[in-house]
Design a protein around this motif. Structure first.
Motif, PDB file in Angstrom:
ATOM      1  N   ILE A 207       0.891  -1.158   0.000  1.00  0.00           N
ATOM      2  CA  ILE A 207       0.000   0.000   0.000  1.00  0.00           C
ATOM      3  C   ILE A 207       0.925   1.203   0.000  1.00  0.00           C
ATOM      4  O   ILE A 207       1.869   1.260   0.804  1.00  0.00           O
ATOM      5  CB  ILE A 207      -0.937  -0.008   1.214  1.00  0.00           C
ATOM      6  N   LEU A 208       0.687   2.111  -0.940  1.00  0.00           N
ATOM      7  CA  LEU A 208       1.605   3.242  -1.087  1.00  0.00           C
ATOM      8  C   LEU A 208       0.847   4.549  -0.971  1.00  0.00           C
ATOM      9  O   LEU A 208      -0.282   4.670  -1.483  1.00  0.00           O
ATOM     10  CB  LEU A 208       2.305   3.171  -2.455  1.00  0.00           C
ATOM     11  N   THR A 209       1.466   5.506  -0.307  1.00  0.00           N
ATOM     12  CA  THR A 209       0.895   6.858  -0.285  1.00  0.00           C
ATOM     13  C   THR A 209       1.432   7.590  -1.530  1.00  0.00           C
ATOM     14  O   THR A 209       2.524   7.272  -2.021  1.00  0.00           O
ATOM     15  CB  THR A 209       1.260   7.585   1.017  1.00  0.00           C
ATOM     16  N   PRO A 210       0.675   8.568  -2.050  1.00  0.00           N
ATOM     17  CA  PRO A 210       1.014   9.098  -3.376  1.00  0.00           C
ATOM     18  C   PRO A 210       2.292   9.923  -3.442  1.00  0.00           C
ATOM     19  O   PRO A 210       2.785  10.169  -4.544  1.00  0.00           O
ATOM     20  CB  PRO A 210      -0.218   9.946  -3.736  1.00  0.00           C
ATOM     21  N   ASP A 211       2.847  10.305  -2.283  1.00  0.00           N
ATOM     22  CA  ASP A 211       4.140  11.002  -2.335  1.00  0.00           C
ATOM     23  C   ASP A 211       5.229  10.101  -2.908  1.00  0.00           C
ATOM     24  O   ASP A 211       6.303  10.564  -3.289  1.00  0.00           O
ATOM     25  CB  ASP A 211       4.535  11.522  -0.934  1.00  0.00           C
ATOM     26  N   ILE A 212       4.957   8.806  -3.003  1.00  0.00           N
ATOM     27  CA  ILE A 212       5.947   7.875  -3.578  1.00  0.00           C
ATOM     28  C   ILE A 212       6.280   8.257  -5.024  1.00  0.00           C
ATOM     29  O   ILE A 212       7.406   8.032  -5.477  1.00  0.00           O
ATOM     30  CB  ILE A 212       5.435   6.398  -3.496  1.00  0.00           C
ATOM     31  N   PHE A 213       5.331   8.871  -5.737  1.00  0.00           N
ATOM     32  CA  PHE A 213       5.596   9.187  -7.147  1.00  0.00           C
ATOM     33  C   PHE A 213       6.752  10.189  -7.280  1.00  0.00           C
ATOM     34  O   PHE A 213       7.649  10.006  -8.096  1.00  0.00           O
ATOM     35  CB  PHE A 213       4.336   9.713  -7.832  1.00  0.00           C
ATOM     36  N   ASP A 214       6.707  11.261  -6.460  1.00  0.00           N
ATOM     37  CA  ASP A 214       7.799  12.243  -6.520  1.00  0.00           C
ATOM     38  C   ASP A 214       9.120  11.611  -6.094  1.00  0.00           C
ATOM     39  O   ASP A 214      10.174  11.911  -6.659  1.00  0.00           O
ATOM     40  CB  ASP A 214       7.495  13.439  -5.609  1.00  0.00           C
ATOM     41  N   ILE A 215       9.028  10.725  -5.112  1.00  0.00           N
ATOM     42  CA  ILE A 215      10.264  10.080  -4.651  1.00  0.00           C
ATOM     43  C   ILE A 215      10.832   9.206  -5.773  1.00  0.00           C
ATOM     44  O   ILE A 215      12.036   9.232  -6.046  1.00  0.00           O
ATOM     45  CB  ILE A 215      10.002   9.249  -3.366  1.00  0.00           C
ATOM     46  N   ILE A 216       9.969   8.457  -6.463  1.00  0.00           N
ATOM     47  CA  ILE A 216      10.484   7.604  -7.565  1.00  0.00           C
ATOM     48  C   ILE A 216      11.089   8.481  -8.665  1.00  0.00           C
ATOM     49  O   ILE A 216      12.139   8.158  -9.222  1.00  0.00           O
ATOM     50  CB  ILE A 216       9.365   6.713  -8.152  1.00  0.00           C
ATOM     51  N   ARG A 217      10.404   9.603  -8.937  1.00  0.00           N
ATOM     52  CA  ARG A 217      10.919  10.508  -9.979  1.00  0.00           C
ATOM     53  C   ARG A 217      12.365  10.928  -9.680  1.00  0.00           C
ATOM     54  O   ARG A 217      13.155  11.143 -10.582  1.00  0.00           O
ATOM     55  CB  ARG A 217      10.038  11.772 -10.035  1.00  0.00           C
ATOM     56  N   ASN A 218      12.679  11.028  -8.395  1.00  0.00           N
ATOM     57  CA  ASN A 218      14.028  11.463  -8.004  1.00  0.00           C
ATOM     58  C   ASN A 218      14.955  10.296  -7.652  1.00  0.00           C
ATOM     59  O   ASN A 218      16.020  10.502  -7.086  1.00  0.00           O
ATOM     60  CB  ASN A 218      13.930  12.414  -6.809  1.00  0.00           C
ATOM     61  N   THR A 219      14.498   9.072  -7.937  1.00  0.00           N
ATOM     62  CA  THR A 219      15.319   7.899  -7.606  1.00  0.00           C
ATOM     63  C   THR A 219      16.175   7.506  -8.809  1.00  0.00           C
ATOM     64  O   THR A 219      15.654   7.332  -9.914  1.00  0.00           O
ATOM     65  CB  THR A 219      14.395   6.713  -7.189  1.00  0.00           C
ATOM     66  N   LYS A 220      17.455   7.381  -8.578  1.00  0.00           N
ATOM     67  CA  LYS A 220      18.361   7.005  -9.676  1.00  0.00           C
ATOM     68  C   LYS A 220      18.303   5.486  -9.888  1.00  0.00           C
ATOM     69  O   LYS A 220      17.975   4.747  -8.947  1.00  0.00           O
ATOM     70  CB  LYS A 220      19.795   7.398  -9.307  1.00  0.00           C
ATOM     71  N   PRO A 221      18.628   5.024 -11.079  1.00  0.00           N
ATOM     72  CA  PRO A 221      18.667   3.575 -11.300  1.00  0.00           C
ATOM     73  C   PRO A 221      19.564   2.904 -10.266  1.00  0.00           C
ATOM     74  O   PRO A 221      20.615   3.429  -9.916  1.00  0.00           O
ATOM     75  CB  PRO A 221      19.244   3.436 -12.715  1.00  0.00           C
ATOM     76  N   GLY A 222      19.114   1.773  -9.750  1.00  0.00           N
ATOM     77  CA  GLY A 222      19.879   1.054  -8.718  1.00  0.00           C
ATOM     78  C   GLY A 222      20.309  -0.301  -9.235  1.00  0.00           C
ATOM     79  O   GLY A 222      20.759  -0.426 -10.379  1.00  0.00           O
ATOM     80  N   LYS A 223      20.103  -1.324  -8.409  1.00  0.00           N
ATOM     81  CA  LYS A 223      20.506  -2.699  -8.762  1.00  0.00           C
ATOM     82  C   LYS A 223      20.016  -3.064 -10.161  1.00  0.00           C
ATOM     83  O   LYS A 223      18.851  -2.837 -10.495  1.00  0.00           O
ATOM     84  CB  LYS A 223      19.909  -3.651  -7.721  1.00  0.00           C
ATOM     85  N   GLY A 224      20.894  -3.605 -10.967  1.00  0.00           N
ATOM     86  CA  GLY A 224      20.526  -4.054 -12.314  1.00  0.00           C
ATOM     87  C   GLY A 224      20.239  -2.905 -13.267  1.00  0.00           C
ATOM     88  O   GLY A 224      19.675  -3.120 -14.339  1.00  0.00           O
ATOM     89  N   GLY A 225      20.572  -1.654 -12.864  1.00  0.00           N
ATOM     90  CA  GLY A 225      20.313  -0.504 -13.739  1.00  0.00           C
ATOM     91  C   GLY A 225      18.842  -0.140 -13.801  1.00  0.00           C
ATOM     92  O   GLY A 225      18.427   0.684 -14.618  1.00  0.00           O
ATOM     93  N   GLU A 226      18.014  -0.760 -12.934  1.00  0.00           N
ATOM     94  CA  GLU A 226      16.571  -0.489 -12.955  1.00  0.00           C
ATOM     95  C   GLU A 226      16.196   0.516 -11.858  1.00  0.00           C
ATOM     96  O   GLU A 226      16.895   0.634 -10.846  1.00  0.00           O
ATOM     97  CB  GLU A 226      15.797  -1.791 -12.715  1.00  0.00           C
ATOM     98  N   ILE A 227      15.078   1.208 -12.079  1.00  0.00           N
ATOM     99  CA  ILE A 227      14.580   2.116 -11.032  1.00  0.00           C
ATOM    100  C   ILE A 227      13.823   1.246 -10.031  1.00  0.00           C
ATOM    101  O   ILE A 227      12.785   0.658 -10.361  1.00  0.00           O
ATOM    102  CB  ILE A 227      13.717   3.234 -11.636  1.00  0.00           C
ATOM    103  N   GLN A 228      14.406   1.122  -8.860  1.00  0.00           N
ATOM    104  CA  GLN A 228      13.924   0.144  -7.878  1.00  0.00           C
ATOM    105  C   GLN A 228      12.919   0.772  -6.913  1.00  0.00           C
ATOM    106  O   GLN A 228      13.205   1.814  -6.307  1.00  0.00           O
ATOM    107  CB  GLN A 228      15.108  -0.411  -7.066  1.00  0.00           C
ATOM    108  N   LEU A 229      11.784   0.112  -6.753  1.00  0.00           N
ATOM    109  CA  LEU A 229      10.807   0.567  -5.764  1.00  0.00           C
ATOM    110  C   LEU A 229      11.419   0.526  -4.365  1.00  0.00           C
ATOM    111  O   LEU A 229      11.170   1.411  -3.536  1.00  0.00           O
ATOM    112  CB  LEU A 229       9.549  -0.320  -5.825  1.00  0.00           C
ATOM    113  N   THR A 230      12.246  -0.483  -4.108  1.00  0.00           N
ATOM    114  CA  THR A 230      12.875  -0.609  -2.785  1.00  0.00           C
ATOM    115  C   THR A 230      13.653   0.659  -2.428  1.00  0.00           C
ATOM    116  O   THR A 230      13.579   1.136  -1.292  1.00  0.00           O
ATOM    117  CB  THR A 230      13.842  -1.822  -2.778  1.00  0.00           C
TER     118      THR A 230
END
Ligand code: UTP
Length: 275
Positions: A207-230
């Protein structure tokens, strides 16, 4: 109130090639019902009737499944086979379905960000349909929605896994605040056993609160070069609060061949023959 459930379903499903070359992984049947249908049933049971699906190329079967098939339905009308469509007809009547396409498979975080256009500015659930969850009482999403009403922050479902399997999951570290509920203070994506902060692994219910979208937008690619929800969830946990919930029920990893076979055998005995 949570009304929307997002299904990221754009992945390639390479572990099931060649079956998934032209067929979505989420349409693979567990006995006679596709994986995604189990997920939508779980969402509806939790009161989430606005179903949002992130699809990709070659995934049209998903939208067709949640629509009327006039020729087929006309053909079997009045026969005993008609009853086999009861469950899916109920879902189609009770839910709305909307779709958006992820053009490049840049990871689960990116898939969820792609779904922003369908979700907007409200809390929502996420189901990874290849994790099939069953419980004789409340489904896992129902359990989590109840928890959300109490805590009003993002929640991830976790289960304990053997130490040598942490490399398959996002793994959390947290302090227990109540039985089966942890406040997360660290998370690592797919750690080797020696780097894992615990054996509590995140499974495909959120269950995610919608502020997660801005956080993902600012998340750099991580493990495997993918944008990780973790990675985004860890940031959210640092900025505020994210809870991990050890759910009641069984979970099958139907994204792997072994888990898929296990789920098939379980559902054949306990769901299909039990109907
Ligand atoms: P998986 O890690 O299971 O990847 O994605 P996959 O592509 O589905 O399967 P394999 O590993 O190649 O066999 C977890 C979930 O995230 C979705 C997938 O559809 C699945 O539900 N996903 C993943 C996306 O929607 N987009 C992505 O870019 C990546």
């Amino acid at each position: 109130m949570i009304r929307k459930c997002l299904f990221p379903a754009a992945g390639y499903g390479t572990r099931f090639l060649p079956a998934t070359k032209s067929m979505p992984k989420e349409m693979m049947p567990i006995v006679n019902k596709p994986l995604i249908e189990y997920g939508v049933e779980e969402a509806l049971e939790a009161g989430l009737d606005q179903i949002s699906i992130v699809t990709g190329r070659g995934k049209r079967a998903l939208a067709d499944h949640f629509d009327t098939n006039y020729e087929l339905e006309h053909q079997i009308a009045g026969s005993s086979k008609e009853a086999m469509l009861n469950d899916i007809r109920h879902l189609i009547d009770a839910c709305t379905f909307s779709y958006t396409r992820q053009r490049e498979m840049k990871g689960l975080g990116h898939a969820i960000l792609t779904g922003e256009t369908l979700i907007g500015d409200e809390p929502f659930a996420v189901v990874l349909a290849d994790d099939l969850c069953v419980n004789p009482g409340d489904g896992v999403l129902s359990q989590m929605v109840k928890l959300f009403r109490q805590f009003r922050c993002s929640i991830v479902a976790i289960q304990e896994v053997p130490a040598d399997e942490t490399y398959k999951y996002g793994v959390i570290d947290g302090e227990m605040i109540k039985e089966d509920i942890f406040r997360i203070n660290n998370m690592v994506e797919k750690p080797a056993p020696e780097d894992a902060p615990s054996n509590m692994a995140i499974i495909g219910r959120y269950i995610l609160t919608p502020d997660i979208f801005d956080i993902i937008r600012n998340t750099k690619p991580g493990k495997g070069g993918e944008i990780q929800l973790t990675d985004a969830l860890l940031q959210q946990a640092k900025d505020g609060c994210v809870l991990a919930y050890k759910f009641k029920g069984k979970r099958f990893d139907c994204g792997s061949v072994d888990g898929y076979i296990e789920a098939t055998n379980y559902c054949y005995e306990n769901v299909y023959r039990g109907d």
